[in-house]
Design a protein around this motif. Sequence first.
Motif, PDB file in Angstrom:
ATOM      1  N   ASP A  56       0.851  -1.165   0.000  1.00  0.00           N
ATOM      2  CA  ASP A  56       0.000   0.000   0.000  1.00  0.00           C
ATOM      3  C   ASP A  56       0.895   1.225   0.000  1.00  0.00           C
ATOM      4  N   LEU A  57       0.353   2.334  -0.484  1.00  0.00           N
ATOM      5  CA  LEU A  57       1.161   3.499  -0.813  1.00  0.00           C
ATOM      6  C   LEU A  57       1.822   4.123   0.408  1.00  0.00           C
ATOM      7  N   ASN A  58       1.176   4.045   1.573  1.00  0.00           N
ATOM      8  CA  ASN A  58       1.723   4.723   2.746  1.00  0.00           C
ATOM      9  C   ASN A  58       3.034   4.117   3.234  1.00  0.00           C
ATOM     10  N   THR A  59       3.421   2.956   2.701  1.00  0.00           N
ATOM     11  CA  THR A  59       4.715   2.372   3.065  1.00  0.00           C
ATOM     12  C   THR A  59       5.847   2.911   2.191  1.00  0.00           C
ATOM     13  N   TYR A  60       5.515   3.639   1.124  1.00  0.00           N
ATOM     14  CA  TYR A  60       6.523   4.076   0.157  1.00  0.00           C
ATOM     15  C   TYR A  60       6.642   5.602   0.116  1.00  0.00           C
ATOM     16  N   ASP A  61       7.763   6.062  -0.431  1.00  0.00           N
ATOM     17  CA  ASP A  61       7.926   7.473  -0.777  1.00  0.00           C
ATOM     18  C   ASP A  61       7.118   7.695  -2.056  1.00  0.00           C
ATOM     19  N   ALA A  62       5.926   8.293  -1.903  1.00  0.00           N
ATOM     20  CA  ALA A  62       4.984   8.372  -3.018  1.00  0.00           C
ATOM     21  C   ALA A  62       5.543   9.121  -4.222  1.00  0.00           C
ATOM     22  N   PRO A  63       6.147  10.316  -4.061  1.00  0.00           N
ATOM     23  CA  PRO A  63       6.695  10.999  -5.242  1.00  0.00           C
ATOM     24  C   PRO A  63       7.790  10.196  -5.940  1.00  0.00           C
ATOM     25  N   ALA A  64       8.648   9.510  -5.166  1.00  0.00           N
ATOM     26  CA  ALA A  64       9.707   8.704  -5.771  1.00  0.00           C
ATOM     27  C   ALA A  64       9.122   7.541  -6.563  1.00  0.00           C
ATOM     28  N   LEU A  65       8.089   6.906  -6.012  1.00  0.00           N
ATOM     29  CA  LEU A  65       7.447   5.805  -6.719  1.00  0.00           C
ATOM     30  C   LEU A  65       6.771   6.294  -7.985  1.00  0.00           C
ATOM     31  N   GLN A  66       6.109   7.444  -7.903  1.00  0.00           N
ATOM     32  CA  GLN A  66       5.455   8.007  -9.075  1.00  0.00           C
ATOM     33  C   GLN A  66       6.472   8.293 -10.184  1.00  0.00           C
ATOM     34  N   ALA A  67       7.654   8.795  -9.784  1.00  0.00           N
ATOM     35  CA  ALA A  67       8.698   9.076 -10.768  1.00  0.00           C
ATOM     36  C   ALA A  67       9.194   7.787 -11.421  1.00  0.00           C
ATOM     37  N   ARG A  68       9.327   6.713 -10.635  1.00  0.00           N
ATOM     38  CA  ARG A  68       9.789   5.446 -11.207  1.00  0.00           C
ATOM     39  C   ARG A  68       8.768   4.852 -12.174  1.00  0.00           C
ATOM     40  N   LEU A  69       7.490   5.008 -11.857  1.00  0.00           N
ATOM     41  CA  LEU A  69       6.455   4.434 -12.716  1.00  0.00           C
ATOM     42  C   LEU A  69       6.263   5.228 -14.003  1.00  0.00           C
ATOM     43  N   GLY A  70       6.641   6.507 -13.992  1.00  0.00           N
ATOM     44  CA  GLY A  70       6.520   7.300 -15.213  1.00  0.00           C
ATOM     45  C   GLY A  70       5.083   7.407 -15.668  1.00  0.00           C
ATOM     46  N   ASP A  71       4.832   7.077 -16.942  1.00  0.00           N
ATOM     47  CA  ASP A  71       3.471   7.186 -17.458  1.00  0.00           C
ATOM     48  C   ASP A  71       2.720   5.855 -17.419  1.00  0.00           C
ATOM     49  N   VAL A  72       3.208   4.890 -16.639  1.00  0.00           N
ATOM     50  CA  VAL A  72       2.476   3.640 -16.453  1.00  0.00           C
ATOM     51  C   VAL A  72       1.246   3.928 -15.580  1.00  0.00           C
ATOM     52  N   PRO A  73       0.039   3.577 -16.014  1.00  0.00           N
ATOM     53  CA  PRO A  73      -1.148   3.795 -15.180  1.00  0.00           C
ATOM     54  C   PRO A  73      -1.034   3.012 -13.874  1.00  0.00           C
ATOM     55  N   TRP A  74      -1.504   3.618 -12.783  1.00  0.00           N
ATOM     56  CA  TRP A  74      -1.475   2.883 -11.523  1.00  0.00           C
ATOM     57  C   TRP A  74      -2.568   3.349 -10.593  1.00  0.00           C
ATOM     58  N   ALA A  75      -2.862   2.480  -9.625  1.00  0.00           N
ATOM     59  CA  ALA A  75      -3.820   2.776  -8.561  1.00  0.00           C
ATOM     60  C   ALA A  75      -3.244   2.173  -7.292  1.00  0.00           C
ATOM     61  N   THR A  84       0.335  12.673  -0.694  1.00  0.00           N
ATOM     62  CA  THR A  84       0.717  13.992  -1.223  1.00  0.00           C
ATOM     63  C   THR A  84       0.624  14.073  -2.741  1.00  0.00           C
ATOM     64  N   ILE A  85       0.208  12.997  -3.396  1.00  0.00           N
ATOM     65  CA  ILE A  85       0.114  13.008  -4.856  1.00  0.00           C
ATOM     66  C   ILE A  85      -1.294  12.626  -5.273  1.00  0.00           C
ATOM     67  N   ASP A  86      -1.641  13.007  -6.486  1.00  0.00           N
ATOM     68  CA  ASP A  86      -2.966  12.725  -7.031  1.00  0.00           C
ATOM     69  C   ASP A  86      -2.901  11.416  -7.806  1.00  0.00           C
ATOM     70  N   VAL A  87      -3.437  10.352  -7.222  1.00  0.00           N
ATOM     71  CA  VAL A  87      -3.430   9.039  -7.858  1.00  0.00           C
ATOM     72  C   VAL A  87      -4.729   8.338  -7.471  1.00  0.00           C
ATOM     73  N   PRO A  88      -5.350   7.584  -8.377  1.00  0.00           N
ATOM     74  CA  PRO A  88      -6.548   6.829  -7.996  1.00  0.00           C
ATOM     75  C   PRO A  88      -6.248   5.924  -6.815  1.00  0.00           C
TER      76      PRO A  88
END
Length: 337
Positions: A131-150, A159-163
């Motif tokens: 689940d997202l609260n275990t990770y650095d959300a902005p860093a994970l978002q940067a790694r995923l790039g334009d891959v869709p995720w929820a 702190t980020i806008d993600v489904p």
Amino acid sequence: MPGPRRKASTIVDVARVAGVSLPTVSRVLNDTVPVRPATRARVLAAMEELSYRPNSAARTLKSGQQSIVGVIAPDTVSYGRARMLAQIEERARSREYLVAVTYVEPDVVGKASSALDVLLGQSVVGVVVLDLNTYDAPALQARLGDVPWATVTNGLGLTIDVPHVMVDDRLAAADMTRHLLGLGHHTVHHVAVPGFGSDVHSRELGWRDALLEAGVPVPEPVMCDWTPASARLAGLRLAGDPSLTAVFCTNDEIALGVMRGLHEAGREVPGDVSVAGIDDQPLAQCWVPALTTYRMDFDWAGAAAFELLLDPLHGADRAGRPTSGIIVRESCSQPRP
């Protein structure tokens, strides 16, 4: 005599030479997501330079009917994540998707990670994060790039806008603590676990919220790790406190360990001490006494996160409504006079 055979180039080599990410190379190979012409040209030039040829597995993924949904998790053995993963796999199978599960430790998500690179190098249609609260959300978002995720999250540090699907640990812990106070206990002790990074665990925050709201003493939490063995030691420690009448535990497994420790110390549950947990895992109703707990609907959370990945606007509606709430059993009662 022929010389040594040259090692075949890989998708990682292509990404390095082209100066792009692995997912970008994968999209060029599989033609699943539009790629800018200049970027596509760099990837194709790198493939030509390296004499790279997609292997048969990659061609099968491209031509077959099944696509891949990735799942990223810090572990898959805890009760909640195991239930969520089971629902994701069940829903994916019914839609003819394959599921690729990748274990990614929270402290490496912003660094080079071979496990994450391998996942993103496949033809994934999207990723569910548990689940997202275990990770650095902005860093994970940067790694995923334009891959869709929820993702599934408890809401802390979002702190980020993600489904996302909300599993509100803090509210559940507060409600369970209020339940114990409502039985007449003068306060509620807590067996806690470390939070992620430097954070206090959300369930400890909820316990503290309820005590402060009621204006009652806030005992120092007794810390343990996530194992019932350490919780047993916590129960033995708590048993020596004559003021102890109620204990709220971070999850059901810890509650069972605490009950064992109290039993070994000669403290009766619930006669001397009421004990409650969170999750409602299967053993909770089979223990003697059966454990009062807060049921977290992890099945719903996994199903809703998968549906959100496919339809970020309305997908969660297809998972129905969560059935969460306090399950009253035998381990809690009014305190003795």
